[in-house]
Motif scaffolding. Structure first.
Motif, PDB file in Angstrom:
ATOM      1  N   GLN A 157       0.810  -1.215   0.000  1.00  9.18           N
ATOM      2  CA  GLN A 157       0.000   0.000   0.000  1.00  9.18           C
ATOM      3  C   GLN A 157       0.847   1.270   0.000  1.00  9.18           C
ATOM      4  O   GLN A 157       0.415   2.311  -0.499  1.00  9.18           O
ATOM      5  CB  GLN A 157      -0.955  -0.006   1.195  1.00  9.18           C
ATOM      6  N   ASP A 158       2.049   1.190   0.554  1.00 10.12           N
ATOM      7  CA  ASP A 158       2.895   2.379   0.546  1.00 10.12           C
ATOM      8  C   ASP A 158       3.571   2.594  -0.802  1.00 10.12           C
ATOM      9  O   ASP A 158       4.320   3.556  -0.977  1.00 10.12           O
ATOM     10  CB  ASP A 158       3.950   2.297   1.651  1.00 10.12           C
ATOM     11  N   ARG A 159       3.292   1.714  -1.762  1.00 11.29           N
ATOM     12  CA  ARG A 159       3.855   1.857  -3.104  1.00 11.29           C
ATOM     13  C   ARG A 159       2.795   2.283  -4.116  1.00 11.29           C
ATOM     14  O   ARG A 159       3.062   2.309  -5.327  1.00 11.29           O
ATOM     15  CB  ARG A 159       4.462   0.524  -3.560  1.00 11.29           C
ATOM     16  N   LEU A 160       1.598   2.634  -3.653  1.00  5.55           N
ATOM     17  CA  LEU A 160       0.509   2.953  -4.577  1.00  5.55           C
ATOM     18  C   LEU A 160       0.845   4.140  -5.477  1.00  5.55           C
ATOM     19  O   LEU A 160       0.522   4.137  -6.671  1.00  5.55           O
ATOM     20  CB  LEU A 160      -0.777   3.233  -3.801  1.00  5.55           C
ATOM     21  N   GLU A 161       1.467   5.163  -4.916  1.00  6.70           N
ATOM     22  CA  GLU A 161       1.814   6.326  -5.738  1.00  6.70           C
ATOM     23  C   GLU A 161       2.808   5.930  -6.826  1.00  6.70           C
ATOM     24  O   GLU A 161       2.694   6.358  -7.982  1.00  6.70           O
ATOM     25  CB  GLU A 161       2.386   7.437  -4.865  1.00  6.70           C
ATOM     26  N   HIS A 162       3.769   5.114  -6.455  1.00  7.02           N
ATOM     27  CA  HIS A 162       4.747   4.614  -7.421  1.00  7.02           C
ATOM     28  C   HIS A 162       4.050   3.800  -8.508  1.00  7.02           C
ATOM     29  O   HIS A 162       4.341   3.958  -9.704  1.00  7.02           O
ATOM     30  CB  HIS A 162       5.775   3.760  -6.679  1.00  7.02           C
ATOM     31  N   PHE A 163       3.116   2.954  -8.114  1.00  5.17           N
ATOM     32  CA  PHE A 163       2.373   2.150  -9.086  1.00  5.17           C
ATOM     33  C   PHE A 163       1.544   3.047 -10.010  1.00  5.17           C
ATOM     34  O   PHE A 163       1.447   2.793 -11.216  1.00  5.17           O
ATOM     35  CB  PHE A 163       1.452   1.164  -8.366  1.00  5.17           C
ATOM     36  N   ALA A 164       0.923   4.071  -9.436  1.00  2.18           N
ATOM     37  CA  ALA A 164       0.096   4.978 -10.241  1.00  2.18           C
ATOM     38  C   ALA A 164       0.937   5.689 -11.299  1.00  2.18           C
ATOM     39  O   ALA A 164       0.515   5.841 -12.450  1.00  2.18           O
ATOM     40  CB  ALA A 164      -0.594   5.993  -9.336  1.00  2.18           C
ATOM     41  N   GLU A 165       2.116   6.123 -10.914  1.00  4.02           N
ATOM     42  CA  GLU A 165       2.999   6.803 -11.864  1.00  4.02           C
ATOM     43  C   GLU A 165       3.394   5.872 -13.004  1.00  4.02           C
ATOM     44  O   GLU A 165       3.450   6.279 -14.173  1.00  4.02           O
ATOM     45  CB  GLU A 165       4.241   7.307 -11.135  1.00  4.02           C
ATOM     46  N   ARG A 166       3.660   4.619 -12.672  1.00  3.49           N
ATOM     47  CA  ARG A 166       4.069   3.669 -13.705  1.00  3.49           C
ATOM     48  C   ARG A 166       2.902   3.326 -14.628  1.00  3.49           C
ATOM     49  O   ARG A 166       3.084   3.161 -15.838  1.00  3.49           O
ATOM     50  CB  ARG A 166       4.644   2.410 -13.042  1.00  3.49           C
ATOM     51  N   ALA A 167       1.710   3.214 -14.057  1.00  5.70           N
ATOM     52  CA  ALA A 167       0.532   2.954 -14.887  1.00  5.70           C
ATOM     53  C   ALA A 167       0.271   4.131 -15.822  1.00  5.70           C
ATOM     54  O   ALA A 167      -0.037   3.946 -17.006  1.00  5.70           O
ATOM     55  CB  ALA A 167      -0.685   2.696 -14.000  1.00  5.70           C
ATOM     56  N   GLN A 168       0.408   5.337 -15.315  1.00  2.95           N
ATOM     57  CA  GLN A 168       0.186   6.523 -16.144  1.00  2.95           C
ATOM     58  C   GLN A 168       1.211   6.603 -17.266  1.00  2.95           C
ATOM     59  O   GLN A 168       0.883   7.007 -18.390  1.00  2.95           O
ATOM     60  CB  GLN A 168       0.245   7.781 -15.280  1.00  2.95           C
ATOM     61  N   ALA A 169       2.443   6.220 -16.980  1.00  2.75           N
ATOM     62  CA  ALA A 169       3.486   6.253 -18.009  1.00  2.75           C
ATOM     63  C   ALA A 169       3.155   5.330 -19.176  1.00  2.75           C
ATOM     64  O   ALA A 169       3.584   5.573 -20.307  1.00  2.75           O
ATOM     65  CB  ALA A 169       4.831   5.869 -17.401  1.00  2.75           C
ATOM     66  N   GLU A 172      -2.222   3.953 -19.017  1.00  3.50           N
ATOM     67  CA  GLU A 172      -3.349   3.311 -18.329  1.00  3.50           C
ATOM     68  C   GLU A 172      -3.983   4.323 -17.380  1.00  3.50           C
ATOM     69  O   GLU A 172      -3.814   4.269 -16.157  1.00  3.50           O
ATOM     70  CB  GLU A 172      -2.870   2.070 -17.576  1.00  3.50           C
ATOM     71  N   THR A 173      -4.728   5.265 -17.956  1.00  2.00           N
ATOM     72  CA  THR A 173      -5.252   6.379 -17.166  1.00  2.00           C
ATOM     73  C   THR A 173      -6.270   5.933 -16.118  1.00  2.00           C
ATOM     74  O   THR A 173      -6.276   6.446 -15.000  1.00  2.00           O
ATOM     75  CB  THR A 173      -5.889   7.429 -18.092  1.00  2.00           C
ATOM     76  N   THR A 174      -7.115   4.982 -16.475  1.00  2.00           N
ATOM     77  CA  THR A 174      -8.137   4.535 -15.520  1.00  2.00           C
ATOM     78  C   THR A 174      -7.495   3.873 -14.310  1.00  2.00           C
ATOM     79  O   THR A 174      -7.856   4.164 -13.161  1.00  2.00           O
ATOM     80  CB  THR A 174      -9.117   3.568 -16.195  1.00  2.00           C
ATOM     81  N   LEU A 175      -6.543   2.986 -14.551  1.00  2.00           N
ATOM     82  CA  LEU A 175      -5.850   2.324 -13.448  1.00  2.00           C
ATOM     83  C   LEU A 175      -5.105   3.347 -12.601  1.00  2.00           C
ATOM     84  O   LEU A 175      -5.165   3.307 -11.359  1.00  2.00           O
ATOM     85  CB  LEU A 175      -4.882   1.275 -13.995  1.00  2.00           C
ATOM     86  N   ALA A 176      -4.411   4.269 -13.246  1.00  2.00           N
ATOM     87  CA  ALA A 176      -3.657   5.280 -12.501  1.00  2.00           C
ATOM     88  C   ALA A 176      -4.589   6.138 -11.646  1.00  2.00           C
ATOM     89  O   ALA A 176      -4.304   6.414 -10.473  1.00  2.00           O
ATOM     90  CB  ALA A 176      -2.869   6.159 -13.466  1.00  2.00           C
ATOM     91  N   ARG A 177      -5.727   6.549 -12.226  1.00  2.00           N
ATOM     92  CA  ARG A 177      -6.671   7.377 -11.456  1.00  2.00           C
ATOM     93  C   ARG A 177      -7.213   6.605 -10.255  1.00  2.00           C
ATOM     94  O   ARG A 177      -7.324   7.150  -9.149  1.00  2.00           O
ATOM     95  CB  ARG A 177      -7.827   7.838 -12.344  1.00  2.00           C
ATOM     96  N   ARG A 178      -7.547   5.351 -10.457  1.00  2.00           N
ATOM     97  CA  ARG A 178      -8.080   4.555  -9.346  1.00  2.00           C
ATOM     98  C   ARG A 178      -7.055   4.399  -8.230  1.00  2.00           C
ATOM     99  O   ARG A 178      -7.413   4.407  -7.041  1.00  2.00           O
ATOM    100  CB  ARG A 178      -8.521   3.185  -9.861  1.00  2.00           C
ATOM    101  N   LEU A 179      -5.799   4.280  -8.599  1.00  2.12           N
ATOM    102  CA  LEU A 179      -4.761   4.165  -7.574  1.00  2.12           C
ATOM    103  C   LEU A 179      -4.612   5.477  -6.803  1.00  2.12           C
ATOM    104  O   LEU A 179      -4.439   5.473  -5.576  1.00  2.12           O
ATOM    105  CB  LEU A 179      -3.435   3.761  -8.220  1.00  2.12           C
ATOM    106  N   TYR A 180      -4.700   6.599  -7.517  1.00  4.95           N
ATOM    107  CA  TYR A 180      -4.644   7.890  -6.815  1.00  4.95           C
ATOM    108  C   TYR A 180      -5.867   8.073  -5.913  1.00  4.95           C
ATOM    109  O   TYR A 180      -5.756   8.625  -4.806  1.00  4.95           O
ATOM    110  CB  TYR A 180      -4.547   9.044  -7.810  1.00  4.95           C
ATOM    111  N   MET A 181      -7.025   7.603  -6.370  1.00  4.11           N
ATOM    112  CA  MET A 181      -8.220   7.717  -5.536  1.00  4.11           C
ATOM    113  C   MET A 181      -8.087   6.860  -4.282  1.00  4.11           C
ATOM    114  O   MET A 181      -8.551   7.243  -3.199  1.00  4.11           O
ATOM    115  CB  MET A 181      -9.460   7.306  -6.329  1.00  4.11           C
ATOM    116  N   ARG A 182      -7.454   5.726  -4.409  1.00  2.00           N
ATOM    117  CA  ARG A 182      -7.221   4.903  -3.220  1.00  2.00           C
ATOM    118  C   ARG A 182      -6.294   5.615  -2.245  1.00  2.00           C
ATOM    119  O   ARG A 182      -6.459   5.514  -1.021  1.00  2.00           O
ATOM    120  CB  ARG A 182      -6.653   3.543  -3.630  1.00  2.00           C
ATOM    121  N   LEU A 183      -5.331   6.338  -2.782  1.00  2.00           N
ATOM    122  CA  LEU A 183      -4.467   7.137  -1.912  1.00  2.00           C
ATOM    123  C   LEU A 183      -5.270   8.236  -1.216  1.00  2.00           C
ATOM    124  O   LEU A 183      -5.087   8.501  -0.021  1.00  2.00           O
ATOM    125  CB  LEU A 183      -3.336   7.763  -2.735  1.00  2.00           C
ATOM    126  N   ILE A 184      -6.162   8.870  -1.974  1.00  2.00           N
ATOM    127  CA  ILE A 184      -6.971   9.955  -1.419  1.00  2.00           C
ATOM    128  C   ILE A 184      -7.847   9.458  -0.275  1.00  2.00           C
ATOM    129  O   ILE A 184      -8.033  10.149   0.736  1.00  2.00           O
ATOM    130  CB  ILE A 184      -7.824  10.598  -2.537  1.00  2.00           C
TER     131      ILE A 184
END
Length: 301
Positions: A157-169, A172-184
């Motif tokens: 869970q402490d790697r979610l931001e890292h995962f979101a950045e990699r998905a966005q790269a 994979e916008t939907t996956l990245a957004r969902r990961l950021y929302m989980r962080l929020i």
């Protein structure tokens, strides 16, 4: 008679021959045996684990250790990590592969590091593959599936931001957004940047209404007055772009105190109400605007 130049060439050739692969391996084994005599096994292992650099000598030590103890999963992980750090991704992959088959039996820390190294290797393989080729698409799918799986596990869970950045790269916008929302929605210290990135990703998905909602959620971080106004105005534009003025009016009701003290926001709401043919609301916001101008905030008649 042999010239001095010939003699120096012979000596140079001899030096080159001495440093061949076989001699290096023997040297590594010899040094390892000396170290084993100097330090107990556990102490030597810790020294190798915390080696600052992934040089050939450290790798040779770990390879020799693994040959002596092929069942040592921790040393195998250390060797795979050092091989990856030195750029030998194929050797790293083959070294790590046995751990992937038995990752459930690893110690928690080793399991975490094995999974992260696996993800790193998948990404390296992906970016060394010609784009849009069938191999690239297959590797991309494997990488994203692994990322999704890890993101659901509590240990990562402490790697979610890292995962979101990699998905966005990878687009994979939907996956990245969902990961950021989980962080929020997590209990981690909130960062305004998460909301902004999630909103931008919602826009990339052609969902301005969701972007507006996310921006309004960021008001709970209590930005300063200028930032609050800018966020609210931006959210209003997104609601209007999504043809959802009703949501804008609902947001205005929820943030009534904010609007009453800001003539710029009141004017924006009045204009939005007129554009939506809500003349009753337009009159209401104009009345608030006039009241605010007659009795500015903080001044009583």
């Amino acid at each position: 008679m042999i010239s001095l130049r010939s003699r120096s060439s012979v000596r140079a050739e001899q030096r080159l021959r001495f440093s061949g692969p076989g001699q290096t391996a023997v040297f590594g084994l010899t040094v390892l045996l000396i170290l084993l005599m100097m330090f107990p096994g556990q102490i030597l292992q810790r020294r190798l684990e915390h080696a600052a650099t992934s040089d050939s000598l450290t790798i040779a030590y770990l390879m020799a250790w693994l040959r002596a103890k092929p069942e040592d999963e921790h040393v195998r992980l250390q060797l795979a990590s050092h091989l990856y750090a030195s750029g030998e991704i194929y050797r790293s992959w083959h070294t790590l592969a046995p751990l992937l088959q038995s990752s459930a039996a690893l110690e928690p820390e080793d399991r975490f590091r094995t999974a992260m190294l696996h993800l790193d290797l998948l990404e390296r393989f992906l970016w060394t593959t010609p784009a849009n080729s069938s191999t690239f698409l297959r590797r991309q799918s494997e990488f994203l599936e692994t990322l999704r799986t890890l993101s659901l596990e509590p240990a990562f869970q402490d790697r979610l931001e890292h995962f979101a950045e990699r998905a966005q790269a990878l687009g994979e916008t939907t996956l990245a957004r969902r990961l950021y929302m989980r962080l929020i929605f997590s209990d981690r210290p909130q960062q305004a940047d998460w909301y902004r990135r999630a909103a931008n990703l919602a826009l990339a998905e052609n969902n301005p209404v969701l972007a507006a909602r996310i921006l309004l959620m960021s008001l709970r971080l209590h930005p300063d007055a200028a930032q609050t106004r800018a966020l609210f105005l931006e959210a209003l534009r997104f609601f209007q772009a999504g043809n959802q003025p009703a949501e804008a009016f609902k947001a205005a009701t929820q943030h009534q105190a904010l609007l009453e003290n800001d003539p710029i926001l009141l004017e924006a709401m009045a204009r939005l109400a007129l554009a939506a043919n809500r003349h009753d609301l337009a009159e209401y916001y104009v009345a608030l605007l006039l009241k605010q101008r007659i009795h500015p905030f903080g001044i009583t008649p």
